[in-house]
Design an enzyme around this catalytic site. Sequence first.
Site, mmCIF file in Angstrom:
data_model
loop_
_atom_site.group_PDB
_atom_site.id
_atom_site.type_symbol
_atom_site.label_atom_id
_atom_site.label_comp_id
_atom_site.label_asym_id
_atom_site.label_seq_id
_atom_site.Cartn_x
_atom_site.Cartn_y
_atom_site.Cartn_z
ATOM 1 N N LYS A 43 0.815 -1.241 -0.001
ATOM 2 C CA LYS A 43 0.011 0.132 0.065
ATOM 3 C C LYS A 43 0.925 1.303 -0.110
ATOM 4 O O LYS A 43 2.185 1.193 0.392
ATOM 5 C CB LYS A 43 -0.979 0.020 1.255
ATOM 6 N N TYR A 267 15.112 29.915 9.070
ATOM 7 C CA TYR A 267 13.851 30.701 9.383
ATOM 8 C C TYR A 267 13.624 30.714 10.758
ATOM 9 O O TYR A 267 13.876 29.865 11.699
ATOM 10 C CB TYR A 267 12.585 29.843 9.019
HETATM 11 C C1 LIG Z 1 -0.224 -1.887 6.849
HETATM 12 C C2 LIG Z 1 -1.022 -3.285 7.303
HETATM 13 C C3 LIG Z 1 -0.041 -4.367 7.396
HETATM 14 C C4 LIG Z 1 1.408 -4.413 7.413
HETATM 15 O O1 LIG Z 1 2.072 -3.880 8.494
HETATM 16 P P1 LIG Z 1 3.688 -3.682 8.709
HETATM 17 O O2 LIG Z 1 3.661 -3.228 10.370
HETATM 18 O O3 LIG Z 1 4.045 -2.854 7.783
HETATM 19 O O4 LIG Z 1 4.020 -5.160 8.321
HETATM 20 C C5 LIG Z 1 -0.767 -5.507 7.500
HETATM 21 N N1 LIG Z 1 -1.712 -5.736 7.746
HETATM 22 C C6 LIG Z 1 -2.753 -4.675 7.555
HETATM 23 C C7 LIG Z 1 -4.320 -4.583 8.058
HETATM 24 C C8 LIG Z 1 -2.364 -3.440 7.450
HETATM 25 O O5 LIG Z 1 -3.109 -2.364 7.411
#
Ligand SMILES: *Cc1c(COP(=O)(O)O)cnc(C)c1O
Length: 381
Positions: A43, A267
């Site tokens: 993702k 800044y």
């Molecule tokens: C993002 C996500 C993962 C992966 O998690 P990591 O901690 O990056 O390994 C697995 N399952 C779900 C439902 C997620 O949202």
Amino acid sequence: MTPVAPPASHGFATLTIDLGALAENWRRLRDLSQPAECAAVVKANGYGLGAAPVVTALAKAGCKTFFVAHVSEGVIARAALGKTGGRIFVLNGLLPEADTVAAMVEHQLQPVLGSFDEMNFWATQAGGAASALPFALQFSTGMNRLGLAPQEAGAAAQWLADHPQAPAAYVMSHFASSEEADDPLNAQQIEAFAAIRAQFPGLPATLANSSGIFLPRKPVCDLVRPGIALYGGNPTPGMANPMRRVVSLTARMIQLRDVMPGETVGYNATWTAKRASKIAILGIGYADGLPRAATNSDTKQGARFALGGRLYPVAGRVSMDLTALDVTDAPAALVYPGARVEVLGETISVDDLATMAGTISYEILTSLGRRYERVYVGIGP
Ligand SMILES: *Cc1c(COP(=O)(O)O)cnc(C)c1O
């Protein structure tokens, strides 16, 4: 008029992504999780590293199941995989719109569903369509984010029996704090999930994210869903990182300046030179995903970057396109316009930078900027 060719490399900062290390991390997690299948969570543009190259490299390594969050990400993953090249689940599930379901069916995406409303909509819109694929049935076992409540398991089992046109592929849940191995919530979630699974005999199950794979009880079920560990984040914080580094980031010095004691940098003048200082101005800023919280001021310790394996502090506020580094103590031979400073690499891990900027590795990776010069290495033949 003579056309002016752009230089081969004109980036002020270079992001190098080692797809060989990514593939090796996947194989390590696969070996650790056997006999469970090892999926890949890709993702948010493959945690910021580029969905298409990440999916392609993992598929080549043998990964067959992928998780994205959005339908649009699923479409990109499907294009990388080809029509029949593996399964893609969409974690965020569905909005109740017919064209969303149509896109999922067209691109062979499988939703993760967590409410009877979603399930009913899916069954009505996709149910029976020749190319509709089974969904994953999500339960919330402690996160209270997406998913049915544990006490709805019986009704969900009945729903599946009543809707043979909309079958499930998995029963699923997600850990809330698996990176903290001794958090009692892990055991509670493992037990709650076991009780839910028992109501779906024969249905494969999936629970563990990256850190879940490393829990002492190894709750790998039938499928594991690592994300961050694939990309080199440490799934076992506080212990040595069992994963290989995937991401390196260097920023180049544009200009060097001498700053007198009492003069300020950046800044709002939040950093004051305490001695005659050599300041390198780097071509990287918060618009590139370097957190503004990496700022190092007179009152707050921020991030440090590396030169020749040694760390030097940021001087003043991170600005949009530029960041100042105090290189007063660096060897003169390493300090010149065009010199590269390590922001992420051998000396500074993604977890290190996250800690220095008060965030987590996930946010560092998924914020990685779009204007870096991106170099993919380690791609096999
Ligand atoms: C993002 C996500 C993962 C992966 O998690 P990591 O901690 O990056 O390994 C697995 N399952 C779900 C439902 C997620 O949202």
